[in-house]
Design an enzyme around this catalytic site. Structure first.
Site, PDB file in Angstrom:
ATOM      1  NE  ARG A 154      -6.578 -19.422 -19.535  1.00 11.12           N
ATOM      2  CZ  ARG A 154      -7.804 -18.918 -19.481  1.00 11.12           C
ATOM      3  NH1 ARG A 154      -8.767 -19.609 -18.883  1.00 11.12           N
ATOM      4  NH2 ARG A 154      -8.084 -17.740 -19.994  1.00 11.12           N
ATOM      5  CB  CYS A 168     -10.704 -16.256 -13.232  1.00  7.87           C
ATOM      6  SG  CYS A 168     -12.358 -15.647 -13.674  1.00  7.87           S
TER       7      CYS A 168
END
Length: 273
Positions: free
Chosen positions: A172, A230
């Site tokens: 990611r 995040c």
């Protein structure tokens, strides 16, 4: 105040402590189902999506909740100004870390995460219950701003002049996959530090010395400021907790990637470096 509590410590000192079960699944059955199937006796359930976060929008997928929401959660469990609180989940403390972060941000001084979560509790001989405790009518007053947090500008500055840790999985971070957000990639200058590497296979955190060595290898050597982000501010709280265990203070960019990409003028980087 220690950020963690062991199952043995909780078993020996449960009286007077308010316990919250923050079990949550990003993709999967609601955490309430797991709570109803069995939780630490006397524990109150807190829902990450509706009580530890506000509605998704320009502030990201998990912005901070309103003080009134957090206050209601804490009062329901009987929390007063000086009540010690323990939070846990049924996984590796990702959701529990978010609960601790939110509670501390709104003024709860003594909040600890049960290291290893529900599995550690069971392994230590702790029983589980399906009984839901009654509302306890606490008087806690939630006051925001008790922790320093980052906004997008602050996160960008840290990425340039300090160390901004990206707690997501490498794929990611690199922009190779993006299952949750519309844009893939990371904040330019950020350093990938998957939060799953902060814990052992049993869900317990690495020892402080091991965490210090892990973060030192990523540039966290005490010479500069550090922050964490995040996808939506959940695993970043876990990263900040791991850093705290290692002796490092690191504010969280609450909006994280899901807020960063709401402004098309903000730059996007890809790749694993």
């Amino acid at each position: 105040m220690k950020p963690l509590i062991t199952a043995a410590e909780l078993l020996s000192g449960l009286e007077g402590v308010v316990v919250f079960d923050a079990t949550w699944n990003l993709i999967g059955p609601p955490g309430r189902e797991a709570y109803d199937a069995g939780h630490i006796p006397g524990a109150y359930f807190v829902d990450l999506d509706t009580e530890l976060a506000g509605p998704p929008g320009e502030g990201g997928r998990h912005p901070l909740p309103d003080a009134s929401v957090v206050e209601a959660v804490l009062r329901r469990a009987g929390v007063e100004a000086g009540t010690p609180v323990v939070v846990y989940d049924a996984a590796n403390s990702m959701a529990a870390a978010r609960a601790r972060f939110v509670f501390r941000y709104f003024g709860v001084r003594d909040v600890r995460v049960l290291d290893g979560g529900l599995a550690a509790w069971k392994s230590a001989g702790g029983e589980v219950s399906t009984e839901v405790p009654a509302d306890a009518g606490g008087s806690f007053v939630a006051t925001p701003g008790k922790l320093t947090i980052l906004d997008a500008r602050g996160a960008a500055a840290l990425a340039e002049f300090g160390v901004l840790l990206d707690a997501r999985a490498p794929e990611r971070f690199a922009g190779e996959v993006e299952p949750m957000d519309k844009v893939a990639g990371h904040i330019p200058g950020a350093v990938n530090a998957p939060t799953t590497e902060n814990v052992r296979a049993d869900g317990r955190f690495l020892a402080p010395a091991d965490l210090r060595a892990r973060f030192a290898a990523l540039g966290v050597d005490g010479s500069t400021q550090v922050g964490a982000y995040c996808g939506s501010g959940v695993t970043a709280a876990h990263e900040a907790l791991a850093l705290e265990i290692a002796g490092v203070d690191a504010p969280v960019y609450v909006g994280s990637w899901s807020e960063w990409i709401t402004d098309p003028e903000r730059p996007v980087a890809t790749g694993r470096e």
